[in-house]
Design a protein around this motif. Structure first.
Motif, short mmCIF file in Angstrom:
data_model
loop_
_atom_site.label_atom_id
_atom_site.label_comp_id
_atom_site.label_asym_id
_atom_site.label_seq_id
_atom_site.Cartn_x
_atom_site.Cartn_y
_atom_site.Cartn_z
N ALA A 142 49.44 70.14 33.72
CA ALA A 142 48.25 69.83 32.91
C ALA A 142 48.44 68.60 32.03
O ALA A 142 47.45 68.03 31.55
N PRO A 144 49.09 65.36 32.48
CA PRO A 144 48.35 64.12 32.77
C PRO A 144 46.86 64.18 32.44
O PRO A 144 46.22 63.14 32.30
N THR A 145 46.30 65.37 32.32
CA THR A 145 44.86 65.51 32.04
C THR A 145 44.60 65.87 30.59
O THR A 145 43.55 66.42 30.27
N SER A 147 43.70 64.31 28.04
CA SER A 147 42.51 63.74 27.42
C SER A 147 41.22 64.49 27.80
O SER A 147 40.18 64.28 27.17
N THR A 148 41.29 65.35 28.82
CA THR A 148 40.09 66.06 29.28
C THR A 148 40.20 67.56 29.06
O THR A 148 39.47 68.34 29.69
N PHE A 149 41.10 67.99 28.19
CA PHE A 149 41.27 69.43 27.95
C PHE A 149 39.98 70.08 27.46
O PHE A 149 39.68 71.22 27.80
N GLY A 153 40.29 70.15 31.71
CA GLY A 153 41.59 69.67 32.13
C GLY A 153 41.80 69.77 33.63
O GLY A 153 40.94 69.36 34.42
N PRO A 154 42.91 70.35 34.07
CA PRO A 154 43.20 70.43 35.51
C PRO A 154 42.29 71.39 36.26
O PRO A 154 42.30 71.39 37.49
N LYS A 160 36.61 74.71 30.50
CA LYS A 160 37.51 74.67 29.35
C LYS A 160 37.94 76.07 28.91
O LYS A 160 39.08 76.28 28.48
#
Length: 430
Positions: A142, A144-145, A147-149, A153-154, A160
């Motif tokens: 998780a 690398p993602t 910023s999109t949590f 995220g993944p 979320k």
């Protein structure tokens, strides 16, 4: 060991027999590795791992055939878990999408079977360790993602809450391991840094509900480790304290509920960033209620509602600003069952909930260890989530794995088995 029929030999020695028990069969490392991989591919649904899932399902079926003498008795003892999947599979006979219903029914049948196989082959500590490792790997994937949590995220856009609750269980399992003195030291040291990392990831997901669960879980595990286990040294103190706590809680609840113009529920939801509609879920629940009245007994069948050519489903998508053909959920496991399998399936689902909670609580009362405490706390969290999410209606996911495993763990490899009686001598010392 339980000593029975002691014989006084002299003033300082007592001769007797003790009941010898064996708990927890040890599974080989390679088998634990395969279970860890299985938990991971169901913990984080990555693209391209579907063939691995199929191969692992074949592995579980092969293990069932090879060790049927060990596994079949556990399956029979776990019969409440299989009634709903069997009924769901048979729903292809009245579902408007029979091929989809057959596929969904097979997945529903395989879900409890895989958990029963794991419970029959691995003891409680080993299974929770494998699931913890799966959560750790998911946490690393998780990163690398990050910023999109807050969007998922993944797990993708709009997921979320799923990401947050997955991080919640990873954190609780790591905390359980770190506090468990019976676990290997290197495993405890490995799990410790993941506790704050998973908590921060969960916080970044902006899911207030899962944060409440996290606080409750942390307090519960710390209380068991440093308070509840110590109370076991005083006879009946645990039972007395528990009864007193329940009595006080019920009294407080009655007082608050009897207060006129009580706004505590709305105030509490406001603190969590929610409202009385539970983020629009109440509108979907009303649609589910209307549909369940049209098909009250057996429902519309598996996969019979969230389809592109079902008008009611697409109306929900339009009102929820979702693209045409999107497969949503009712955000409530009870309504999922009511709509798809009617009152018959609903009764079977309630049986699963009651049986799993009863067995998990019973296991904890008999042996309030860190492992059984983790299973109890996660079971309560999962049960609570069924009112606002549809996770328990799903197949091959972490919540179903934990909820079912807590009920069957003492039926398989974690079962306490009587080996016989052995003579012992007890010497008193000053």
């Amino acid at each position: 060991m339980n000593m029975v029929k002691p014989i006084q030999v002299n003033e300082t020695e007592t001769l007797g027999f003790a009941n010898l028990y064996r708990t927890g069969r040890q599974a080989p490392v390679w088998e634990q590795a395969l279970v860890t991989i299985w938990f991971f591919v169901t913990y984080l649904p990555l693209d391209g791992v579907t063939p691995i899932r199929y191969l692992l399902v074949l592995y579980f079926l092969g293990i069932t055939a090879m060790y049927y003498r060990d596994i079949v008795p556990v399956v029979l003892k776990s019969w409440p878990l299989f009634l709903l999947p069997i009924f769901g599979f048979l729903s292809f006979m009245w579902s408007d999408y029979p091929s989809d219903a057959i596929r969904a029914g097979v997945l529903m049948l395989l879900t409890p079977l895989t958990i029963v196989v794991i419970g029959a082959r691995l003891n409680t500590r080993q299974a929770l360790r494998c699931l913890m490792f799966a959560g750790m790997i998911t946490t690393i994937f998780a990163i690398p993602t990050i910023s999109t949590f807050s969007q998922g995220g993944p797990y993708g856009m709009g997921a979320k809450n799923l990401f947050a609750i997955q991080m919640l269980f990873a954190m609780l399992l790591c905390l359980t391991t770190a506090l468990n003195q019976k676990e290997f030291l290197w495993v405890r040291l490995l799990a410790l840094p993941f506790v704050p990392v998973c908590f921060v990831f969960q916080y970044l997901a902006h899911s207030a509900t899962s944060l409440v669960f996290a606080v409750v879980g942390i307090v519960g595990l710390l209380g068991v480790r440093y308070f509840w286990i110590s109370l076991g040294q005083i006879r009946h103190l645990r039972t007395s304290l528990l009864m007193a706590t329940v009595g006080i809680a019920l009294t407080i609840a009655i007082v608050f509920l009897s207060m006129p113009e009580n706004t505590m529920m709305n105030d509490f939801l406001g603190l969590l960033g929610k409202d009385g509609t539970f983020s629009g879920r109440s509108a979907i629940w009303r649609q589910a209620e209307l549909l369940s009245h049209e098909y009250p007994i057996a429902g519309v069948g598996l996969e019979g509602f969230w389809q592109y050519d079902v008008g009611a489903a697409q109306t929900i998508n339009e009102n929820d600003f979702k693209p045409f053909g999107t497969k949503l959920t009712f955000h409530n496991s009870f309504w999922e069952v009511r709509v798809h399998l009617g009152y018959v399936g609903y009764a079977m689902f309630l049986l699963i909930l009651g049986w799993c909670l009863y067995r998990t609580v019973l296991t904890w009362f008999r042996a309030p260890t860190m492992d059984s405490s983790a299973l109890l706390i996660t079971a309560v969290i999962i049960f609570t989530s069924t009112f606002t999410e549809s996770y328990l209606w799903g197949t091959f996911n972490t919540l179903v794995n934990l909820f079912y495993f807590g009920a069957i763990t003492t039926l398989g490899a974690g079962e306490r088995k009587f080996e016989g009686r052995v003579p012992i001598t007890v010497r008193e010392t000053t």
